[in-house]
Each structure stands twice: as C-alpha cells, then as structure tokens.
Design an enzyme around this catalytic site. Structure first.
Site, mmCIF file in Angstrom:
data_model
loop_
_atom_site.group_PDB
_atom_site.id
_atom_site.type_symbol
_atom_site.label_atom_id
_atom_site.label_comp_id
_atom_site.label_asym_id
_atom_site.label_seq_id
_atom_site.Cartn_x
_atom_site.Cartn_y
_atom_site.Cartn_z
ATOM 1 N N HIS A 192 23.858 2.981 1.407
ATOM 2 C CA HIS A 192 23.453 2.882 2.919
ATOM 3 C C HIS A 192 23.032 4.520 3.357
ATOM 4 C CE1 HIS A 192 24.754 -1.258 3.807
ATOM 5 N NE2 HIS A 192 24.226 -1.495 2.583
ATOM 6 N N ASP A 248 21.609 -0.782 -4.117
ATOM 7 C CA ASP A 248 21.954 -2.023 -3.309
ATOM 8 C C ASP A 248 21.083 -2.725 -2.506
ATOM 9 O OD1 ASP A 248 23.377 -3.666 -1.915
ATOM 10 O OD2 ASP A 248 24.105 -2.300 -0.261
ATOM 11 N N ASP A 282 26.184 -7.748 -6.632
ATOM 12 C CA ASP A 282 26.324 -6.889 -5.399
ATOM 13 C C ASP A 282 27.351 -6.119 -5.135
ATOM 14 O OD1 ASP A 282 25.084 -5.700 -3.318
ATOM 15 O OD2 ASP A 282 25.485 -7.535 -1.916
ATOM 16 N N ASP A 320 16.468 -7.126 -0.399
ATOM 17 C CA ASP A 320 16.042 -6.147 0.795
ATOM 18 C C ASP A 320 16.973 -4.871 0.485
ATOM 19 O OD1 ASP A 320 18.349 -7.858 1.501
ATOM 20 O OD2 ASP A 320 18.230 -6.855 3.368
ATOM 21 N N GLU A 362 19.598 -9.520 3.375
ATOM 22 C CA GLU A 362 21.032 -9.639 3.430
ATOM 23 C C GLU A 362 21.760 -8.620 4.063
ATOM 24 O OE1 GLU A 362 24.988 -8.180 1.636
ATOM 25 O OE2 GLU A 362 23.093 -7.191 2.032
ATOM 26 N N GLU A 363 20.940 -7.369 4.109
ATOM 27 C CA GLU A 363 21.482 -6.304 4.861
ATOM 28 C C GLU A 363 21.555 -6.535 6.558
ATOM 29 O OE1 GLU A 363 23.231 -4.202 3.368
ATOM 30 O OE2 GLU A 363 22.220 -3.735 1.602
ATOM 31 N N HIS A 414 20.239 -9.439 -4.043
ATOM 32 C CA HIS A 414 19.227 -9.652 -2.842
ATOM 33 C C HIS A 414 18.084 -8.684 -2.837
ATOM 34 C CE1 HIS A 414 20.921 -6.124 -0.710
ATOM 35 N NE2 HIS A 414 22.251 -6.473 -1.067
#
Length: 480
Positions: free
Chosen positions: A454, A115, A169, A78, A145-146, A76
C-alpha cells in the site's frame, strides 16, 4: 512488456506483467474482469461473472482426482493506487511501470499491486497448465477488496462446492495465516462553517513519512500524517493567530497517510513561519529514528481574501484531530503479539461545505469492534458532527482441526526443511467472508514475501514467489 522475462516460474510472471498493464484500482474493475473472462473463454473453461465483476473460473479434476473434493483458490483483483508526487500515472487508464531490482520486483513511482495481483497470476498459471495434478478447482477472483471486501460480500457462494479454500492474500514467506480480523469503516462528517478573511496565504506540506497498511503496520509506530497535522495546528493556535482554510491527507481508509497538506491564512506571516519552523524542527528531531525521511515544506503565498473556516469549526476540527482515538486500541491477551483492536484515520478531506474524517476499524473480536464504533459515535455526537458506519466484514476465527493446515505443514516442511509458523493477523482477509457463508469451510491463507504494501515502496520477492507457487502446486497434489 517483457520486463519480467526470464523470471521463474515463467508463466506466473508473464501473467503478473499482463495484469499489471491493466488499470485495476479499487472501483475500476471492468477491464480486469474482462481479462479474466477472456482467459477462461480462450481455454474453454466454464466461468461466471456477476454484477460486482467478481469472476469465478472452474476447471475439472485431473486424472485420479475425480472423487476428491473441489478446492477453492482465491485472490482479489483490485489494488491500492498510491503514487509519488512526481509520478504522472493516471490510475484510471494507465498500467504500471515494472522493473526488476535483484530479487525484487518494483514499480516506478507507484504501488506495485502485488497485493493481490501476484495471487491472481499464480492462480491463472495453475488454470493454464496441463501438466499439474489437482482436484476440481474453483478459482475465485473478487473485486474491491481494498475498500471493504465489497466483491466478496456480494458474491453468491451457492455456486461454490469446495469445502477447502486456499487464499493467496498473505504477505510473508514461511507463515501460514489461520485467523484474521473483521472490520468496518466509520466516517465522521463536520459541517464546514466559513467566513471571508484577508491575510497572507501559507501552504504547509508534511511528507516523507513511511505510511503503510493499517492492519499490518499499525503497531510499528508509523506516524499518521493527519494526526501529525492536528498536533501541529493545536500547537500553533496557542501561539499565533491564524485561520484554517483546509487540511487534507490520505485517500485510502486502510492506508496510514504519509502526506498531509494544510492551507492557512494569517495576518502575522513572520511570526507564524518562525514558530512553525521552530516547532516542526522539534518534531523532526523527535521522529528522526522511526521516521527518518520526514520533512516539511512551508510555501508563502500572496496576500488575498479567501474563504476560511469559522473559529468554531477550526477549533472543533483541531480538537477532533488531537483527541480522536487512532492506532492500537487493544492488544490480544490470548495470542502474544497480536493487535486485537485498532483504528486508522486514513482519509481527511476538506470540501467547501464539509470536512470528512474516514476511519478504518479492525478487531479480531466482534464485540470490541462494536464498542469502538460506539466510542467514535459518542465522540462525534459530542462535537455535533454526523457519523455513519458501513463496510462491515466478519472476522475469520481459528479452526484447530483443519486438515488443510496439516497438508500445508507437511508440504512446507518437506520443501524447506523446517516447520512453518502459524499465526493470526490483525489485517482483514476475505477468508472471514467465505467462512461465514460456507458451512464448515477449511481455509488457510498464504503468499509470497511482500514489503511496504500500500505504499510506493512496495516490492515482491521473486524467489519467494517461486517457492510459494511450488508449495501451492504440492498442496493441490495432496488434496486427494
């Protein structure tokens, strides 16, 4: 640029640095999608781009692989945008400031975006190479995705012919992911009843908590700053009179909040501050082992008249923060050590007319996820709050006859001299969306070692990236 010069595999890190210079937080996908389209056009590769800014790039099979089934490579575009209080980055317009620290790549003052930027970089390097052997490739770069796998859910998968898919991922070296949780978002909205009061303004900040990914670290005992705020406010209302102006923490549903800011008004400034410091020192000592960097700040402002929450609204919000379920709800009885069902209060936001509590829910069982939504719905109804659920995505169930799993295990063992570990995870992966839409899809998820995803402490292992890239190349060679 060129801060990653000299790292191997060279093209992977060149592409990673290029995309790290492009703003690509969730919801800000146009520029990174433009980049992928430009990449394909420069190399004469067929591609498609949809209204959600998903990009699929196609590459023909190399000699000898013409009759092999196509393979989907997927990641992904984003990233989660978190930054330190000192960082001046504007995630809507600025790129990241990368640096190398030994075997690790990090970003100054922000999340790294490995990520899932490192997946995009590896797939681009494979598409760019003329020296690799592989079947026809369908490189799928999804968006947002997030924030609920929005891109994957909107993607028309009828364009895809592959029945094998490698998702990149995953975040741990030597582990093959073969199943993941489904999930949803659940938002509770409280009306913000207000009144005018006069008193001393106090600003309280909780910070220094670890935070983390609400799927990966939910079982580690990391303290949720919003829940901690509820605990603090509940104690204080039993000790000192005060009015609550606002409470705000977290800005991503799937990230455990590591900072929370509170504003209160009191006519008993000294009593409030003394009691607050005494209680927060107790909490600090209690959390010293699992949250050693936790700290609090109390800023004393001036006396003034401001809009505060009514007593009823204040008490309901405190009750909600103290009593709402949060964290691990159930552990799996079938898979040892697997969190089966959980929820995370990721966003707590006070506005003039409403207060929002945004939860991210996860479960490897659809029925358990439904019950968790019903439980939060009943909780919200009891308080006369409004609620809604959205962003549903399906779980990815384990497949025990996977040829792709076998190829992976053979390649990994040959490369490393020991067998990999297969595991199911509690975090959500887009594999579940693809597996629900493509009949008989054989799917695996892998990736290089990442830490503190994150969070502003996110880091990527250079050596693990090299091993993972070589492994993916070897897997493609054997898909014949």
């Amino acid at each position: 640029m060129n801060k990653l010069k000299g790292l191997e595999p060279q093209r992977v890190f060149e592409f990673f640095e290029e995309i790290s210079g492009i703003p690509r937080g969730s919801g800000n996908m146009k520029k990174i999608a433009d980049y992928c389209v430009s990449f394909a056009e420069k190399r004469g590769l067929k591609y498609l781009r949809d209204e959600a800014d998903n990009v699929v790039i196609f590459k023909d099979a190399t000699k000898g692989y013409e009759n092999a089934d196509a393979v989907i490579l997927q990641g992904h575009l984003d990233m989660v945008c978190q930054k330190t209080e000192e960082s001046e980055i504007d995630f809507l317009s600025d790129g990241l400031d990368l640096f190398v620290d030994g075997d690790f790549i990090k970003a100054n003052g922000t999340t790294l975006g490995a990520d899932n930027g490192i997946a995009v970089a590896m797939v681009l390097a494979i598409l760019d190479s003329e020296d690799l052997s592989h079947p026809a490739l369908e490189a799928v770069f999804t968006t947002d995705e997030e924030i609920g796998m929005i891109g994957a859910l909107k993607l028309d998968m009828s364009y895809l012919k592959g029945k094998k898919m490698i998702n990149l991922d995953a975040e741990e070296d030597g582990i093959l992911t073969v199943s993941c949780a489904g999930g949803s978002d659940f938002v509770i909205t409280a009306p913000s009843g207000r009144k005018e009061e006069k008193g001393t303004f106090l600003g309280i900040i909780f910070r220094g908590l670890k935070g983390g990914h609400s799927g990966v670290e939910i079982h580690d005992g990391r303290v949720n700053a919003d829940i901690l705020a509820g605990r603090f406010l509940n104690h204080m209302k039993n000790c000192v009179n005060f009015d609550l102006i606002s409470v705000d923490g977290g800005d991503k549903g799937n990230a455990i909040p590591n900072v929370c800011k509170l504003s209160v008004l009191t006519k008993n400034k000294n009593s409030f501050v003394n009691e607050a410091e005494k209680y927060l020192d107790i909490i600090k000592k209690e959390l010293s082992e699992r949250e050693p960097s936790f700290e609090y700040l109390i800023n004393i402002g001036e006396e003034k008249t401001v809009s505060v929450l009514t007593e009823e609204t204040k008490n309901k919000i405190i009750f909600a923060l103290v009593s709402a379920p949060n964290g691990v709800a159930e552990m799996s009885k079938e898979i040892e050590g697997l969190v089966e069902t959980s929820l995370n209060l990721g966003i707590l936001k006070t506005e003039e007319e409403k207060i929002t509590l945004h939860f991210t829910l996860r479960s490897n069982k659809k029925s358990a996820l439904i019950f968790l939504e019903e439980k939060l719905g009943a909780f919200s109804d009891y308080l006369d709050f409004e609620s809604e659920s959205f962003g549903h995505y399906p779980p990815w169930e384990y497949k025990d006859n996977s040829s792709l799993q076998q190829i992976y295990k053979e390649c990994f063992t040959e490369q490393n001299g020991y067998e990999p570990r297969l595991e199911a995870i509690h975090a959500g992966l887009e594999c579940g969306v693809f597996a629900s839409a493509i009949e008989n899809l054989d799917c695996v998820a892998l990736g290089p070692a990442l830490w503190d995803v994150h969070t502003v402490n996110e880091k990527l292992s250079v050596s693990s990236t090299e091993r993972t890239f070589k492994l993916v190349v070897k897997i493609l060679e054997k898909c014949i």
